[in-house]
Design a protein around this motif. Structure first.
Motif: not given
Ligand SMILES: N[C@@H](CCC(=O)N[C@@H](CS)C(=O)NCC(=O)O)C(=O)O
Lengths: 339, 397
Positions: B43, B46-47, B50-51, B53-57, B358, B360-361, B363-364
């Motif tokens: 998990l 994978n997380t 995913n983060l 690939r979407q370019g999420i900090a 919100t 910083t975006g 969430a995890l």
């Protein structure tokens, strides 16, 4: 409620940690048969469900236009009402395919949050509303005021920056949901209600006595409100982007919901190409059929029609076109050419 | 416990070692833990993918960034130029203060309700029952909104504040009270008072022990006078202490000076306390009714008054029944503080899993921080209550 935030976030945790979030949004939407669109949970003129649960509004039309382009049915949309704090997680996790929800495009959201923004649908700015009886006519008189504000918004940050820059103090009362902000302001918990000007105009309509409240003249920020998609799916980003451009370009060409069929026989090759006439490559280029622009416009009308229908001077919101006029009329709305 | 099959005089023929129950269950457990570890690793990987690939900090680096927002209620210092980490600490402090005050108030109201519930007076007992049914059966979120708007709606705006007297003002902006400003001598005097109190309590304790051992009582009044009056007074004059009052005064939009209890704080505290108090009341009733009636009769036969019977015989025994379920209610109250975010009380969900998430975006990370906080608080409450439980069960009566 907060529970929703937690559930959404939990769902996001699952989604982000589970199978890979797909980069094939178009295929998924087609297979599913409907579009998942994130909207505001009830802002008059922008996205509001009626008694039968049918959504309508300025933001909703963007979802409908995309559904018409992609699924040949503007009604093939499932709307997910999202609060400010839920919206990005819902998009990141794949719970929605796109967000069309009074959301400001910022560097932070465009980069660190992993979002891509379609063209601006509504150029807005942050304003302040107060009670008429307070005899305040400028933001500079608000030193020491109590201010109701929405959590997780650009609004709360602008507010802090503005008061800091002007050496003033204030007491924030911060709620997650816009209707809670409104209820608290309406119950006189705050002297001031601040949000995007369009939002204030919409919220004023549902106050117990709308005529009691006045908008202060200052606009303290830039709030370009735009639809957004996730990073990592260029084709889907193109589809949403160019659907918005199609609505704006249609207004510039004078294509309306009513005259679109006559326009198909127009002498102007730019118009026939855009609407998918003989030999037009607009479908091939974007990976849809040739009629996608035609369907989007005939389903929701051009940008000007959408504006007049939901938020314009003849609606209860009474918002002037202002910055949202076409560039040819001295505004900022400027579609890229369909070439 | 599984019964070992390879024991006894009639031991069956030797079987392969992995069929022996102890070894087998150990193997199963090791296998389970290994699978779980694999799943978590899968998990996590994978997380991250995913983060990425979407370019999420990702990561906790954002905690060092400037927060840039304000918090109205803060039980630890915070201003907008502080970091997200400091905002987190303020959220923790706010939540803990709300939970602790709520637990105190809920226990107090719950005790009264529980005692009223077992009262022989029909009216009192019925009233307590009505309280319990109402507050236990309405969702807490609705109750919070009820309190919030019940406080806001009837109260006037700040310019028409109700003057309570003594420099206190009540309006829908909160309850403004005069705030004592203590210099260092006055603060020392407070310390002296606390020390004196502990001293007097200790002396009284020894006097009681002495009476229990010998039957002779010793006078204790002088210790109380020394501890609570002489010592603080001496400190006050020796340090030449002085005290001023900051009295709230209307200035512009609102009161300045003094101290304030904001409506969000008051509504959150009342909402949480009244709700949990209903459950506490039932627990107290069950605890009291769980003590054998013979105990009361025996105490009556010895000539104890009703109050004495409650205080000396029933309640000490009832505590053994009360504490375990009480722990759960305290934990509920601590976790339910999260609902107070709906009425703008700046606690963990509002500050960390709301605004910080919100802005910083991340969430995890923010949800993980919030979860870690609630887990810690719940375990802490359990540990403290288990300690009390151990104390009461150990004591013999
Ligand atoms: N544009 C700002 C503020 C957005 C905002 O707060 N919009 C309000 C309208 S005034 C809204 O949609 N609220 C819906 C809700 O949260 O219930 C942002 O993107 O952060």
């Amino acid at each position: 409620m907060k529970l929703c935030t937690i559930l959404t976030s939990a769902a996001a945790l699952m989604a982000l940690s589970g199978a890979a979030v797909s980069a094939q949004t178009l295929e998924e939407v087609r297979e599913r048969g409907y579009l998942n669109c994130g909207v505001s949970p009830g802002v008059a003129g922008f996205s509001n469900p009626d008694d039968a649960g049918n959504w309508s509004g300025f933001d909703v039309e963007v979802c409908r236009a995309v559904a018409a382009a992609v699924l040949e049915d503007p009604d093939a949309v499932r709307y997910t009402p999202l609060s400010n704090t839920e919206r990005f997680t819902a998009l990141q996790s794949g719970e929605i395919d796109m967000l069309s929800r009074t959301t400001t495009r910022t560097l932070n959201r465009d980069t660190a949050l992993g979002l891509n923004f379609a063209p601006v649908m509504f150029y807005d700015g942050q304003g302040f509303m107060v009670r008429d009886s307070m005899d305040v006519d400028s933001v500079s008189q608000l030193n020491g005021a109590t201010v109701c504000v929405s959590a997780g918004s650009t609004t709360e940050l602008n507010l802090a920056d503005y008061f800091e820059a002007n050496g003033m103090t204030y007491n924030p009362v911060r709620f997650d949901r816009a209707d809670e902000v409104l209820a608290a302001y309406d119950a006189n918990r705050c002297d001031v209600y601040t949000s995007d000007r369009s939002g204030l105009a919409a919220r004023r309509l549902v106050m117990s006595d709308p005529s009691e409240h006045v908008m202060l003249p200052e606009t303290i920020s830039k709030e370009p409100l735009a639809p957004a998609v996730r990073h990592g799916d260029d084709q889907w980003f193109d589809i949403v982007t160019w659907t918005v451009y199609a609505l704006i370009e249609a207004e510039e060409f004078g294509i309306t919901q009513d005259n679109i069929d006559e326009m198909l026989a127009s002498e102007n090759p730019n118009i026939t190409r855009m609407l998918g006439g003989e030999g037009s490559p607009v479908g091939e280029w974007i990976g849809l059929d040739n009629q996608w622009v035609y369907r989007a416009i005939s389903s929701v009308g051009n940008y000007g029609e959408i504006f007049e229908r939901h938020v314009g001077p003849d609606t209860p919101l009474q918002i002037e076109r202002g910055m949202n006029a076409l560039h040819t009329d001295g505004g900022l709305q400027y579609a890229m050419p369909f070439k | 416990m599984p019964v070992s099959r390879d024991l006894g005089p009639m031991a069956p023929p030797r079987t392969p070692f992995w069929t022996r129950s102890r070894i087998r269950s150990a193997l199963i457990q090791v296998g389970f833990v290994a699978l779980l570890a694999l799943l978590i690793q899968f998990l996590l990987a994978n997380t991250m993918a995913n983060l990425d690939r979407q370019g999420i900090a990702s990561g906790f680096g954002f905690l060092e960034n400037r927060a840039g927002f304000d918090i109205a209620i803060r039980f630890s210092p915070f201003e907008r130029n502080d970091t997200y980490l400091q905002a987190l600490w303020t959220a923790v402090a706010n939540t803990v203060v709300l939970a602790v005050l709520g637990i105190g108030l809920a226990s107090l109201i719950g005790l009264v309700i529980g005692l009223a519930r077992v009262s022989p007076n029909w009216l009192i007992s019925r009233l307590a029952a009505v309280y319990i049914e109402i507050f236990r059966n309405i969702p807490l979120l609705l109750q919070l909104f009820f309190w919030y708007f019940a406080i806001l709606r009837p109260l006037p705006g700040p310019r028409q504040s109700i003057e309570i007297g003594g420099g206190a003002f009540l309006s829908n902006r909160g309850l403004y009270l005069p705030k004592p400003l203590l210099d260092s001598g006055a603060q020392l005097t407070l310390v002296a008072f606390a020390t004196g109190l502990i001293f007097a309590l200790t002396m009284a304790h020894f006097a009681r022990r002495h009476r229990a051992a010998t039957g002779h009582s010793r006078p204790v009044l002088q210790w109380w006078i020394i501890g609570l009056v002489a010592l603080p007074l001496a400190t006050w004059f020796a340090t030449n202490a002085s005290m001023a009052l900051s009295v709230p005064a209307l200035e512009g939009f609102n009161f300045q000076g003094g101290m304030v209890i904001l409506p969000e704080m008051l509504a959150a505290l009342l909402g949480l306390s009244f709700y949990i108090a209903a459950a506490v009341g039932e627990i107290v009733r069950a605890g009291i009714e769980g003590v054998d009636h013979g105990q009361t009769e025996a105490a009556q036969a010895l000539g104890h008054s009703r109050g004495q019977i409650m205080r000396l015989v029933v309640i000490p025994q009832a505590l053994r029944i009360i504490i375990p379920p009480l722990t759960t209610q305290y934990q509920s109250l601590a976790k339910n503080t999260s609902l107070a975010s709906a009425i703008a009380f700046p606690e963990i969900i509002s500050i960390v899993a709301g605004t910080t998430m919100t802005q910083t975006g991340q969430a995890l990370e923010t949800i993980a921080l919030a979860m870690a906080f609630y887990l810690t608080v719940s375990l802490l409450i359990a540990a403290i209550m288990n300690f009390f439980n151990w104390r009461v069960t150990r004591r013999s009566f």
